[in-house]
Design a protein around this motif. Structure first.
Motif, mmCIF file in Angstrom:
data_model
loop_
_atom_site.group_PDB
_atom_site.id
_atom_site.type_symbol
_atom_site.label_atom_id
_atom_site.label_comp_id
_atom_site.label_asym_id
_atom_site.label_seq_id
_atom_site.Cartn_x
_atom_site.Cartn_y
_atom_site.Cartn_z
ATOM 1 N N VAL A 45 22.892 42.260 -14.705
ATOM 2 C CA VAL A 45 24.350 42.123 -14.797
ATOM 3 C C VAL A 45 24.729 41.081 -15.850
ATOM 4 O O VAL A 45 25.825 40.515 -15.811
ATOM 5 N N PHE A 90 20.934 48.843 -6.762
ATOM 6 C CA PHE A 90 21.369 49.201 -5.401
ATOM 7 C C PHE A 90 20.471 50.317 -4.861
ATOM 8 O O PHE A 90 20.238 51.332 -5.514
ATOM 9 N N ASP A 105 26.079 46.001 -3.698
ATOM 10 C CA ASP A 105 27.175 46.751 -4.311
ATOM 11 C C ASP A 105 26.630 48.034 -4.916
ATOM 12 O O ASP A 105 25.812 48.000 -5.850
ATOM 13 N N PRO A 106 27.061 49.222 -4.441
ATOM 14 C CA PRO A 106 26.527 50.490 -4.962
ATOM 15 C C PRO A 106 26.864 50.733 -6.425
ATOM 16 O O PRO A 106 26.263 51.607 -7.055
ATOM 17 N N ARG A 107 27.797 49.965 -6.992
ATOM 18 C CA ARG A 107 28.168 50.152 -8.387
ATOM 19 C C ARG A 107 27.239 49.413 -9.343
ATOM 20 O O ARG A 107 27.342 49.581 -10.561
ATOM 21 N N LEU A 108 26.348 48.586 -8.802
ATOM 22 C CA LEU A 108 25.524 47.743 -9.654
ATOM 23 C C LEU A 108 24.088 48.250 -9.740
ATOM 24 O O LEU A 108 23.588 48.892 -8.808
ATOM 25 N N ARG A 118 31.647 44.502 0.678
ATOM 26 C CA ARG A 118 30.560 44.977 -0.166
ATOM 27 C C ARG A 118 30.928 44.936 -1.641
ATOM 28 O O ARG A 118 30.082 45.092 -2.498
ATOM 29 N N ARG A 119 32.212 44.753 -1.941
ATOM 30 C CA ARG A 119 32.631 44.736 -3.332
ATOM 31 C C ARG A 119 33.192 43.361 -3.669
ATOM 32 O O ARG A 119 33.785 42.700 -2.825
#
Length: 471
Positions: free
Chosen positions: A312, A298, A292-295, A456-457
């Motif tokens: 996280v 990544f 996940d690019p938001r985490l 991916r999310r």
């Protein structure tokens, strides 16, 4: 399954249904309470109501043994073999101390004369070590019988170390137990346990054989070959589970197993190829990719699973679960989950899985880390599912000794398989006689999980995997 088995299963099911109608408490049983259901009965006490006297409990056990033996021994073509099997199961439950063939024979003969005990010992030794009857149909019938009386929730692969001091026991050697982190002298086996809301009991077995001990062809299944032609440790564990699931012929349910310090990627790939959902406990240092690019993490390459979860920890939520080791007690853990990818040199086998961890204290590192291909399932449901392994550990420690799962001595691999098969029947009979009855529920069919996931999310709302729903 032949007609004889079907008839006996039908009779047993009707009996079980009547018993459940008389003894089941009001209200609907839910899968989140399954971990607490078995432990009280395992230790010999009643789960609810006033204590029973020794005669009443013994009568219930004898009745469960007779009913179960009639169902599972139908594959034995000869009447004397069915009778020997029944005697052996009764002997395992009644014999005090070590459940050796000699002690079981002494129990069966009543200990009246030395000659009678010796004759019984010789007969039982031939039945276990030198006969030709096949144990696999008995294991299959046992799983199917349980499926009619205590619907399956999950399979659990439980390692069992068997210390042996001698040089002649099949499969014995100097071994490293990765789950205890120490060397020991003896055998290493894997039990495949049937877990339901009512009980947990073993129904399948596989003995780890290396190049020194794999001399007798195994009737159990094709052995996994290692570099020297021996079976690999992880191959032993996974093959034991998949063989049991295939032979049982039941609706697919999740497999819970500990894959720390064994081949994590290879193990997950084999379950994906078999289309069997898996929840595996992993080493905190296992390398994974954040997808996940938001985490955090990544694009940073492979990271230790523990570090990914620590990044996280702000997403943690409390999850309550019943403690199988302490009947009636409930615990609370902090849980967080994140989508990750298992790195693989073969692009076609790269797939997303769900990494989730459990914290016992907010300011400490996660104590247990798991991965699963059931990526859309609520992490709270998954954490409670992992406690099935704890239920099995409790049952293996107490009930395993009670029926002599570790007590076979001999050079015959076939003899070992026959002994643990009959010990499993004894364990199931004992468990059915003391565990609280719950209303039977029809298991839901499982849609096999895809080998790869394109998402991916995280999904906006987690929902139970079909393997866990509607029970």
């Amino acid at each position: 399954m032949n007609t004889a088995i079907s008839t006996r299963l039908g009779t047993a099911t009707a009996t079980a249904s009547r018993t459940a109608a008389r003894t089941a408490p009001g209200g609907r049983a839910h899968h989140r309470d399954t971990a607490a259901a078995y432990a009280p009965g395992l230790l010999g006490g009643r789960a609810e109501g006033a204590p029973e006297g020794p005669r009443t409990e013994s009568a219930r056990t004898d009745g469960a043994v007779e009913e179960l033996c009639a169902a599972v021994f139908a594959s034995l073509r000869r009447k004397d073999q069915r009778e020997r099997g029944r005697q052996y199961v009764h002997g395992l439950l009644a014999t005090k101390g070590r459940k050796s063939i000699r002690n079981i024979a002494h129990q069966i003969s009543g200990g009246d004369t030395a000659g009678g005990s010796a004759a019984a010992e010789q007969s039982l030794h031939h039945f276990i070590a030198a006969s030709t009857w096949d144990w696999q149909p008995i294991r299959t019938a046992l799983a199917q019988y349980l499926g009619q009386t205590a619907p399956l929730s999950a399979w659990v692969a439980q390692p069992m170390a068997i210390p042996k001091g001698g040089e002649h026991s099949v499969g014995a050697g100097h071994r490293f137990d990765p789950h205890r982190g120490q060397m020991f002298r003896g055998q290493q086996a894997f039990g495949i346990w049937y877990a339901s809301a009512r009980m947990v009991t073993p129904v399948g077995w596989r003995l780890f054989l290396d190049e020194e001990s794999a001399q007798e062809p195994s009737q159990d299944s094709v052995q996994e070959a290692g570099p020297g032609g021996e079976e690999s440790y992880e191959g032993c564990a996974v093959s034991g589970v998949l063989n049991t699931v295939r032979e049982a012929g039941m609706a697919v349910r999740p497999v819970v197993l500990d894959i720390r310090d064994i081949a994590t990627r290879a193990t997950l790939n084999r379950f994906a190829e078999a289309r069997v959902p898996v929840v595996g406990r992993i080493n905190p240092e296992a390398r994974l990719l954040v997808t996940d690019p938001r985490l955090p993490g990544f694009g940073a390459g492979t990271l230790a699973a523990r570090d990914i979860l620590q990044s996280v920890r702000g997403l943690r939520m409390p999850v309550e679960w019943p403690d199988p080791a302490v009947p009636g007690a409930r615990r609370t853990s902090l849980v967080a989950a994140v989508r990750v990818m298992v790195p693989d040199p073969a692009p076609g086998r790269r797939r997303e899985v769900l990494l989730f961890g459990e914290w016992e204290a907010a300011r400490r590192l996660p104590t247990q880390l798991w991965v699963t291909d059931m990526v859309r399932t609520d992490p709270a449901v998954l954490v409670r599912l992992t406690k099935t392994a704890l239920r099995v550990s409790v049952a293996s420690a107490a009930g395993g000794q009670e029926v002599g799962l570790r007590d076979f001595s001999g050079r015959s691999l076939s003899g070992w398989h026959r002994h643990v098969t009959l010990a499993s029947v004894a364990h199931a009979a004992r468990s059915l006689s003391v565990a609280p009855a719950v209303p039977a529920q029809r298991p839901a069919d499982l849609t096999p999980a895809p080998a790869r996931h394109a998402l991916r999310r995280p999904a906006p709302a987690a929902r139970p995997h079909p393997a866990l729903a509607a029970r």
